[in-house]
Structures are given as structure tokens and as C-alpha cells.
Design an enzyme around this catalytic site. Structure first.
Site, PDB file in Angstrom:
ATOM      1  N   ASP A 115      40.690  35.539  28.255  1.00 37.66           N
ATOM      2  CA  ASP A 115      41.418  34.291  28.534  1.00 37.66           C
ATOM      3  C   ASP A 115      42.392  33.875  27.438  1.00 37.66           C
ATOM      4  OD1 ASP A 115      40.334  33.797  31.073  1.00 37.66           O
ATOM      5  OD2 ASP A 115      38.513  32.996  30.189  1.00 37.66           O
ATOM      6  N   ASP A 174      41.566  37.189  38.119  1.00 39.98           N
ATOM      7  CA  ASP A 174      42.204  36.192  37.249  1.00 39.98           C
ATOM      8  C   ASP A 174      42.923  36.847  36.068  1.00 39.98           C
ATOM      9  OD1 ASP A 174      39.670  35.692  38.456  1.00 39.98           O
ATOM     10  OD2 ASP A 174      39.483  33.758  37.480  1.00 39.98           O
TER      11      ASP A 174
HETATM   12  N1  GLY Z   1      39.724  31.868  35.578  1.00 43.14           N
HETATM   13  C1  GLY Z   1      38.595  31.133  36.005  1.00 43.14           C
HETATM   14  C2  GLY Z   1      38.813  30.405  37.260  1.00 43.14           C
HETATM   15  O1  GLY Z   1      39.831  30.548  37.919  1.00 43.14           O
HETATM   16  O2  GLY Z   1      37.937  29.637  37.617  1.00 43.14           O
END
Ligand code: GLY
Length: 393
Positions: A115, A174
Site C-alpha cells: 500500500d 487493489d
Molecule cells: N485496498 C483495500 C480496500 O479496497 O478495501
């Protein structure tokens, strides 16, 4: 006459947006509303005693939930402040954005999670795009180095989460959102290694993460030596075989960025197919704000996910500038989503919703957290979509 026009416009905006106006007619009013609401959020957050080095994420137990810099959402609040600066030109927003951006500087060294791409590109990355008054190049490149440490050459992907009891090398859809930072780092440094990692990850995501209908799985477990797929699962969706709404939006956005940065047609094709999956889905409600998963059985109380809608709208504005045929279809779809999100069904009245812009997002239903709440990333992509809509060429 001008006053009369303004009054009429305000009356229209008091309730759900009237269907005879288009999004571009109301955009400036929505920008003004967002600006006032984020003034309120800034004041409320700044006055919270536990605010030091923390960022507003959502509402929990009727209070703003503040998170630390290592939370995956920490870059979105500074990113929103950068977009308010871009939308208004007011230096107040730049000062506030800088204040919150600089709380994130240790993240550049963090190798513990994928992230970092989200966190640093939304904060420092936007600082350089919106108001490049300070040089944050080193921070972008250092973050790319940290993120690249998660690249698994045998499989050609960036590992999202660390190994756990369920998955050895999990990659979530993601992760497509972290590639923008790698492209940015190559542009700054001239070192192709970062964009090579990004395209390898994107190519394997096309190959492994997508079904024939261009919906995406959420979590893939890779064999990190061979690239074989060990399992295809979900973490936040309704089922392993379902289409989690935010995951579809992350993919759409990520492949649109890949096309912008490489001009490789396969990424444009992928983004168009994902957009078409979303646009034509029989379970997409009339107002174009999806339920939290496209395959969840619908009941009256089934939550929508405004975050999935705002991410998709922002991506669609950019995508509409790239498609060769039928640009209007993607632009109109983005406008329709934004029109709905700007209605009182989703956009909060000023000084309500604890200062967040959008109501009705979902964090994770399987984990029982953040159900039908505001989320800082729903707001971030809503502001980005406002900016893109206003500046679209
Ligand atoms: N990247 C985590 C979510 O979209 O909840």
C-alpha cells in the site's frame, strides 16, 4: 436575474438532483459544497486532541476515526486537500495538504505492505503534480525501491500482503493501484526497472486475475517461484467467484493508468472491457452506484458502495480521453455516476457526516467493518473525479 438563477439551482440541489440538469451544470456548486464541508472536517479533525500524526478515515461509534501513517488509507486525506487546492487555487488548501503530506515521510522506507504506492502517490505524488513547490523526487523513488522489494521475479508480480495462515504469496486486485508510483519513479530517475516491474505485474494480472467476462477475482495466491496460481479467493467480496464492486473499480483505474503511462493498447482494451462489464451489469442500480458486490443477493437493505462508484467515475473520465470510438459513452457514464453521488442520497449536507463528503460506502462486509459509512478514499476519488471533469480535454 443571476440571483434568481442561483436560487433555482440551490432549490434543485436541496433534494435529489433533478433529472433535467446534467453533471456539468451542477459541478461548480458541488465543488463549493465540498470545499465548505472539508473546511469543517479540517477544523474538527485539527481540534481533536489525538490528532497528532493521524488522518481521518471514517466514522466509528459516532466519532471520526483517526488512523496512523501506516494505515493503508493515510494518503487519501492529504490527497483530498491537494485536490481542493487544485480545484480552488486557494493557498489555504496547499498549506493544509503540505502539513498532512509531511506526516507521511517515513512511509518511503516501509517494505511491509504494497500500500505504500497508494499512500505516497496520493500525498507526495499529488504535491508534485498539483503544486510543485518542493522537490519530493527522492521520496517517490525511495518508495518505489521499498515497493520493488516485494516483487517476486519468479512469478512476475508484486506480493500484496505478507504470507499468512491462508496464503503464501497473496496478490489482490487493489495492487493495480500501486503501479502509478512505479511509473512516476521511472520518469523521475530514468531507471526502467520500476516501470518494468509495473508492466510485469499488470500483464500477469490480465493473465491470472480476470475471468472471461472481464470481472476480477479479489485475492490470488501465487507460487512465488513458478508463478503458478495456488488459489483464487476473496477477502472482501461476497464469494470467491463473485465480483467485489471496489475490486472492479480498482482494476478499471489501474489499467487506465497503465495505458496512460505506456500507451500499450492491451491495457486500453482491458480497461474498456472492465468499464463495459460495470456499465452493462444487470445488477447495476439505475443510479449507477453499485451494491458492494455485483453478485450479492439483493435485499432492501443491501448496502451500496459509494467508494466503488467514485473510483470508477474518476477512472472513466480519464478513460474517455483515450478511447477512440464512443468516447461519449464513457464520459456520460462518469457524469451519471457523479450526478448520483452529488445528490442528497450520497453527498452529505454541510456539517453533517462528521465532515466527510460521501455517505454510504463499505469497507469490508465479510470482516463486519465499515458498513454503510463515509470513507476517506470515497471522498478522495470523488474530488479527483470533480477535478478531472472540470479539466477534461
Ligand atoms: N485496498 C483495500 C480496500 O479496497 O478495501
Amino acid at each position: 436575474m443571476r440571483n434568481l438563477y442561483s436560487i433555482l439551482l440551490l432549490i434543485l440541489l436541496c433534494g435529489s438532483c433533478a433529472k433535467n440538469t446534467s453533471f456539468s451544470d451542477i459541478r461548480e456548486t458541488i465543488i463549493a459544497k465540498a470545499t465548505n464541508q472539508y473546511d469543517y472536517l479540517y477544523d474538527t479533525t485539527s481540534s481533536q486532541l489525538d490528532n497528532k500524526n493521524r488522518f481521518p478515515r471514517t466514522i466509528e461509534s459516532d466519532k471520526i476515526r483517526l488512523v496512523y501513517n501506516y494505515d493503508w488509507t493515510s494518503g487519501f486525506y492529504p490527497g483530498s486537500l491537494w485536490y481542493l487546492h487544485a480545484l480552488t487555487g486557494d493557498s489555504k488548501w496547499k498549506n493544509r495538504a503540505m502539513q498532512y503530506t509531511k506526516k507521511l515521510d517515513t512511509i518511503q522506507y516501509w517494505k511491509g505492505n504494497h500500500d505504500v504506492g497508494f499512500i505516497i502517490e496520493c500525498s507526495y505524488g499529488n504535491a508534485m503534480k498539483v503544486a510543485p513547490s518542493e522537490d519530493f523526487n527522492k521520496i517517490i523513488v525511495q518508495t518505489a525501491k521499498s515497493l520493488s522489494s516485494r516483487f517476486r521475479p519468479g512469478a512476475g508480480i508484486i506480493q500484496s500482503w505478507n504470507s499468512n495462515e491462508k496464503w503464501d504469496c497473496p496478490v489482490i486486485i487493489d495492487n493495480m493501484m500501486n503501479l502509478e508510483l512505479l511509473f512516476h519513479a521511472t520518469k523521475i530517475s530514468g531507471d526502467p526497472k520500476y516501470s518494468d516491474i509495473a508492466t510485469s505485474h499488470a500483464d500477469n494480472t490480465i493473465k491470472n486475475h480476470y475471468r472471461d467476462d472481464f470481472s476480477s477475482y479479489h485475492v490470488l495466491d501465487y507460487n512465488k517461484e513458478t508463478g503458478d496460481i495456488v488459489a483464487r479467493n476473496t477477502a472482501q467480496g461476497y464469494a470467491d467467484e463473485s465480483a467485489w464492486a471496489r475490486g472492479q473499480a480498482w482494476g478499471l483505474y489501474g489499467f487506465t493508468v497503465c495505458y496512460r503511462e505506456t500507451k500499450d493498447e492491451k491495457y486500453l482494451e482491458q480497461a474498456i472491457k472492465i468499464a463495459d462489464f460495470i456499465k452493462n451489469h444487470p445488477q447495476l442500480p439505475e443510479d449507477k452506484v453499485p451494491y458492494w458486490d455485483y453478485d450479492v443477493p439483493k435485499e432492501k437493505e443491501t448496502p451500496r458502495d459509494a467508494s466503488a462508484a467514485s473510483i470508477a467515475a474518476s477512472a472513466l473520465y480519464e478513460l474517455s480521453t483515450f478511447v477512440k470510438d464512443d468516447k461519449e459513452a464513457y464520459l456520460d457514464f462518469a457524469d451519471e455516476i457523479m450526478y448520483s453521488l452529488s445528490s442528497s442520497d450520497y453527498l452529505a449536507e454541510i456539517e453533517t457526516n462528521k465532515g466527510f463528503l460521501l455517505k454510504h460506502s463499505v469497507g469490508s462486509i465479510p470482516h463486519g467493518v465499515e458498513i454503510d459509512v463515509p470513507l476517506n478514499y470515497a471522498d478522495y476519488y470523488f474530488l479527483e473525479a470533480l477535478y478531472r471533469s472540470k479539466t477534461l480535454k
